[in-house]
Design a protein around this motif. Structure first.
Motif, PDB file in Angstrom:
ATOM      1  N   VAL A 188       2.985   1.995  -4.585  1.00  0.00           N
ATOM      2  CA  VAL A 188       2.068   3.071  -4.972  1.00  0.00           C
ATOM      3  C   VAL A 188       0.698   2.552  -5.394  1.00  0.00           C
ATOM      4  CG1 VAL A 188       3.919   4.646  -5.609  1.00  0.00           C
ATOM      5  CG2 VAL A 188       2.948   3.147  -7.340  1.00  0.00           C
ATOM      6  N   ASN A 189       0.605   1.271  -5.741  1.00  0.00           N
ATOM      7  CA  ASN A 189      -0.705   0.708  -6.083  1.00  0.00           C
ATOM      8  C   ASN A 189      -1.469   0.240  -4.846  1.00  0.00           C
ATOM      9  OD1 ASN A 189      -0.002   1.170  -8.708  1.00  0.00           O
ATOM     10  ND2 ASN A 189      -0.312  -0.907  -9.427  1.00  0.00           N
ATOM     11  N   ASP A 190      -0.825   0.300  -3.685  1.00  0.00           N
ATOM     12  CA  ASP A 190      -1.446  -0.134  -2.434  1.00  0.00           C
ATOM     13  C   ASP A 190      -2.256   1.026  -1.845  1.00  0.00           C
ATOM     14  OD1 ASP A 190      -1.758  -0.568   0.468  1.00  0.00           O
ATOM     15  OD2 ASP A 190      -0.555  -2.361   0.114  1.00  0.00           O
ATOM     16  N   LYS A 191      -3.557   0.812  -1.670  1.00  0.00           N
ATOM     17  CA  LYS A 191      -4.434   1.881  -1.178  1.00  0.00           C
ATOM     18  C   LYS A 191      -4.050   2.338   0.227  1.00  0.00           C
ATOM     19  CE  LYS A 191      -8.451   0.514  -3.934  1.00  0.00           C
ATOM     20  NZ  LYS A 191      -9.865   0.057  -3.890  1.00  0.00           N
ATOM     21  N   THR A 192      -3.597   1.403   1.061  1.00  0.00           N
ATOM     22  CA  THR A 192      -3.218   1.769   2.423  1.00  0.00           C
ATOM     23  C   THR A 192      -1.981   2.660   2.423  1.00  0.00           C
ATOM     24  OG1 THR A 192      -4.086  -0.348   3.213  1.00  0.00           O
ATOM     25  CG2 THR A 192      -2.660   0.873   4.709  1.00  0.00           C
ATOM     26  N   VAL A 193      -1.015   2.326   1.592  1.00  0.00           N
ATOM     27  CA  VAL A 193       0.184   3.158   1.474  1.00  0.00           C
ATOM     28  C   VAL A 193      -0.198   4.546   0.974  1.00  0.00           C
ATOM     29  CG1 VAL A 193       2.360   3.463   0.222  1.00  0.00           C
ATOM     30  CG2 VAL A 193       1.750   1.213   1.131  1.00  0.00           C
ATOM     31  N   ARG A 194      -1.064   4.589  -0.021  1.00  0.00           N
ATOM     32  CA  ARG A 194      -1.482   5.893  -0.551  1.00  0.00           C
ATOM     33  C   ARG A 194      -2.202   6.713   0.516  1.00  0.00           C
ATOM     34  NH1 ARG A 194      -3.196   3.177  -5.530  1.00  0.00           N
ATOM     35  NH2 ARG A 194      -5.365   3.698  -5.055  1.00  0.00           N
ATOM     36  N   GLN A 239       0.336  -6.600   2.094  1.00  0.00           N
ATOM     37  CA  GLN A 239      -0.219  -5.293   2.443  1.00  0.00           C
ATOM     38  C   GLN A 239       0.209  -4.878   3.846  1.00  0.00           C
ATOM     39  OE1 GLN A 239      -4.535  -4.706   3.194  1.00  0.00           O
ATOM     40  NE2 GLN A 239      -4.417  -3.157   1.578  1.00  0.00           N
ATOM     41  N   GLU A 240       0.222  -5.831   4.760  1.00  0.00           N
ATOM     42  CA  GLU A 240       0.633  -5.532   6.132  1.00  0.00           C
ATOM     43  C   GLU A 240       2.080  -5.055   6.180  1.00  0.00           C
ATOM     44  OE1 GLU A 240       1.000  -7.767  10.500  1.00  0.00           O
ATOM     45  OE2 GLU A 240       0.196  -8.835   8.753  1.00  0.00           O
ATOM     46  N   SER A 241       2.952  -5.740   5.430  1.00  0.00           N
ATOM     47  CA  SER A 241       4.367  -5.350   5.437  1.00  0.00           C
ATOM     48  C   SER A 241       4.573  -4.001   4.756  1.00  0.00           C
ATOM     49  CB  SER A 241       5.221  -6.425   4.755  1.00  0.00           C
ATOM     50  OG  SER A 241       4.867  -6.581   3.392  1.00  0.00           O
ATOM     51  N   ARG A 242       3.781  -3.713   3.735  1.00  0.00           N
ATOM     52  CA  ARG A 242       3.907  -2.416   3.060  1.00  0.00           C
ATOM     53  C   ARG A 242       3.468  -1.276   3.972  1.00  0.00           C
ATOM     54  NH1 ARG A 242       2.274  -5.667  -1.436  1.00  0.00           N
ATOM     55  NH2 ARG A 242       0.059  -5.229  -1.079  1.00  0.00           N
ATOM     56  N   THR A 243       2.391  -1.505   4.712  1.00  0.00           N
ATOM     57  CA  THR A 243       1.931  -0.481   5.656  1.00  0.00           C
ATOM     58  C   THR A 243       2.989  -0.227   6.725  1.00  0.00           C
ATOM     59  OG1 THR A 243      -0.365  -1.166   5.300  1.00  0.00           O
ATOM     60  CG2 THR A 243       0.100   0.141   7.268  1.00  0.00           C
ATOM     61  N   LYS A 244       3.543  -1.299   7.257  1.00  0.00           N
ATOM     62  CA  LYS A 244       4.598  -1.180   8.268  1.00  0.00           C
ATOM     63  C   LYS A 244       5.804  -0.444   7.695  1.00  0.00           C
ATOM     64  CE  LYS A 244       7.556  -4.056  11.229  1.00  0.00           C
ATOM     65  NZ  LYS A 244       7.903  -5.454  11.612  1.00  0.00           N
ATOM     66  N   TYR A 245       6.134  -0.759   6.460  1.00  0.00           N
ATOM     67  CA  TYR A 245       7.303  -0.154   5.814  1.00  0.00           C
ATOM     68  C   TYR A 245       7.128   1.354   5.650  1.00  0.00           C
ATOM     69  CZ  TYR A 245      10.472   1.171   2.026  1.00  0.00           C
ATOM     70  OH  TYR A 245      11.411   1.814   1.254  1.00  0.00           O
ATOM     71  N   ILE A 246       5.979   1.777   5.101  1.00  0.00           N
ATOM     72  CA  ILE A 246       5.814   3.205   4.812  1.00  0.00           C
ATOM     73  C   ILE A 246       5.685   4.007   6.102  1.00  0.00           C
ATOM     74  CG2 ILE A 246       3.286   3.356   4.626  1.00  0.00           C
ATOM     75  CD1 ILE A 246       5.939   4.881   2.240  1.00  0.00           C
ATOM     76  N   ARG A 247       5.110   3.410   7.135  1.00  0.00           N
ATOM     77  CA  ARG A 247       5.038   4.109   8.425  1.00  0.00           C
ATOM     78  C   ARG A 247       6.429   4.282   9.028  1.00  0.00           C
ATOM     79  NH1 ARG A 247      -0.419   1.185  10.966  1.00  0.00           N
ATOM     80  NH2 ARG A 247      -1.909   2.374   9.685  1.00  0.00           N
TER      81      ARG A 247
END
Length: 361
Positions: A188-194, A239-247
């Motif tokens: 939730v602190n990741d701007k891309t995920v948000r 950050q890359e893995s978090r973006t991949k995860y939420i997508r």
């Protein structure tokens, strides 16, 4: 009644004399911080000093519990006992700058013998001991306390999301308690995920433009996977893995581009699922600095805006970094693409038909 420090204090790696104990403590930065707190706030009323009589010596008592605090008070009154001159100077300053009267007496609990003291020392320092000892606060308890005193901690956004999930019964208490708060904070602190979830930080609270049904499904998916251990740290470490995860979560839940609603939802326990108004009237984040008219980028770097559309959001951030004077054509093309993507997204979301104008006579 006089007090002596315990020469067999478990904090000491060897037996020391009274003066050596004071010097030993004075060299410890954490001890000096404790002394500073005592100088500003006094002795902690939640803690008792345990003392026992010293055999063969009238009115002399050994401190079994609370040695650091007793030593701190002694050094505040007698800074010259701190050893090296720099430590003497520190304790003189703490004593001189104290805004409250230094404690001239130290409340103590008198016990009959060492064995009686040992029991309470084990309770105090031996860990939780199945409930007998002190149970320290975990990250969630710390965050609840921070919210109570109006302080925002590192995990505050994650905590707000958890509280929302429990309030709306998206997950039960057992699942919520098992969620590793630091892992949820990474997300939730990741701007891309948000951005993927249409989230923004609004007045230090979390808000999202995801439709309620979509929101609750995503939250349940993420929290359940974190609580069960199905989501590993390495899946959300970068950050890359978090973006991949939420997508992937969005795909798993069958949530498409048309996932945003016309109003925002505020995610905190006090205003769970409360509408913040239509998108057209939503406030952007407050700027902390005045925008400079003499800027080098098309979008001022201190301007903050939550854009839920991933591609539009990526272009927006590029326009904040691209020097216009050096890359005039690139900036112009990016601006046009940004407008086209934004308009196309609006047309699709609102299910509007686009009619081309015929310029011919």
């Amino acid at each position: 009644m006089r007090l002596e420090l315990d020469p067999e204090n478990p904090r000491l790696d060897r037996t020391l004399s009274q003066s050596e104990i004071l010097v030993h403590f004075a060299e410890d930065p954490k001890f000096r911080k404790l002394a500073a707190d005592i100088a500003s706030s006094g002795l902690n009323p939640l803690e008792s000093r345990l003392v026992v009589p010293v055999k063969g010596k009238s009115l002399l008592y050994r401190v079994m519990e609370g040695n650091r605090r007793v030593a701190a008070v002694k050094l505040l009154f007698e800074p010259e006992l701190a050893g090296q001159e720099r430590y003497v100077t520190i304790f003189k300053r703490l004593s001189a700058e104290s805004k409250i009267p230094l404690p001239s007496t130290i409340p103590c609990v008198l016990l009959d013998n060492d064995e009686e003291a040992f029991h309470w020392m084990r309770v105090r320092h031996g860990g939780e001991q199945g409930g007998t000892g002190i149970q320290p606060w975990g990250p969630q308890e710390v965050e609840r306390f921070n919210r109570r005193i109006g302080k925002r901690g590192q995990n505050s956004l994650a905590h707000a999301l958890l509280e929302y999930a429990k309030t709306k019964k998206i997950v039960d208490e057992t699942v919520a308690a098992a969620v590793p708060i630091t892992s949820l904070t990474r997300l939730v602190n990741d701007k891309t995920v948000r951005a993927e979830l249409g989230m923004r930080v609004d007045d230090e609270a979390l808000a999202t433009q995801l439709k309620v049904g979509n929101l609750n499904r995503v939250i349940k998916n993420v929290l359940t996977a974190l609580a069960s251990g199905a989501t590993k740290v390495d899946q959300i470490y970068s950050q890359e893995s978090r973006t991949k995860y939420i997508r992937q979560v969005l795909r798993d839940e069958g949530i498409s581009e048309d996932r945003f609603g016309r109003s925002s939802i505020r995610l905190d326990a006090g205003a769970a699922a409360a509408s913040l108004g239509s998108i057209s009237s939503n406030r952007t984040l407050q700027r902390t600095k005045r925008r400079s008219i003499d800027r080098k980028t098309l979008v001022p770097r201190d301007f903050q805006l939550a854009i839920p559309h991933p591609r539009a959001n990526a272009i927006y951030h590029e326009l904040k970094a691209l020097p216009v004077n050096d890359f005039t054509n690139a900036a112009a093309v990016l601006t046009r693409v940004f407008l086209e993507v934004s308009v196309e997204h609006l047309l699709n979301r609102e299910k509007l038909k686009f009619h081309a104008f015929n310029d011919s006579p």
